[in-house]
Design a protein around this motif. Structure first.
Motif: not given
Length: 187
Positions: A148-171
């Motif tokens: 789970r942590w690896e997946h969150i990190q990958r999505v975070y990097e895909m969103c250019d480390r944008n917390v708001s966008e990452t949170a939206r994509r991860l619901n």
């Protein structure tokens, strides 16, 4: 749909062509350098379209393909490569693994299906393993929390480390995500 012919047994890699398809350019280049040290001649594509053109012009002997690409699906790339060169050996890499896509990947001719982050030794082993040879089970499989942590990190990097966008994509709530990101990786 008819099943593609089975891949030929592993052969010597010296000078064999390897196509790496991953929309993470840095990862693709690192893997290419590591595979060149192991004897491959590598090409790197960052999109399904580029990979398709490369496969049409000069079909590779081996391929490492990310499942999710910005402009398509890695399974389509494997299928296209195998149509041009039925004995090509392909490995699918994914951070979003599930049983259905693994089965489909194998039916389309992939010889293995590896979860990201996979290191160069795992990729090389999967590409060169003899047909019918079983991989060794992992010595230290990742825990569910680590996956789970690896997946969150990958999505975070895909969103250019944008917390708001990452949170939206991860619901996920933004504050919850911030707390997870502040902690160390689970074992």
């Amino acid at each position: 749909m008819d099943a593609m012919p089975q891949a030929a047994p592993a052969k010597a890699v010296d000078g064999s062509r390897l196509l790496i398809v991953d929309d993470d350019a840095a990862f693709g280049q690192r893997l290419a350098r590591a595979m060149e040290k192991r004897g491959f001649v590598t090409d790197v594509a960052e999109s399904a379209q580029d990979a398709g053109h490369m496969a049409e012009r000069n079909p590779p002997d081996y391929a490492v393909v990310d499942m999710r690409l910005g402009d398509g699906n890695g399974l389509e790339v494997v299928e296209r490569i195998r149509r041009r060169k039925p004995d090509a050996r392909a490995v699918i890499l994914t951070g979003y693994g599930n049983i259905a896509t693994a089965v489909t990947a194998v039916k389309l001719g992939a010889v293995d299906y590896l979860a990201k982050p996979a290191d160069a030794d795992e990729v090389f082993s999967a590409l060169t393993r003899e047909v019918g040879e079983r991989p060794e089970p992992p010595e230290n499989p990742m825990s569910a929390d680590r996956v789970r942590w690896e997946h969150i990190q990958r999505v975070y990097e895909m969103c250019d480390r944008n917390v708001s966008e990452t949170a939206r994509r991860l619901n996920m709530h933004r504050r919850t995500l911030q707390r997870i990101l502040a902690k160390r990786a689970p074992r």
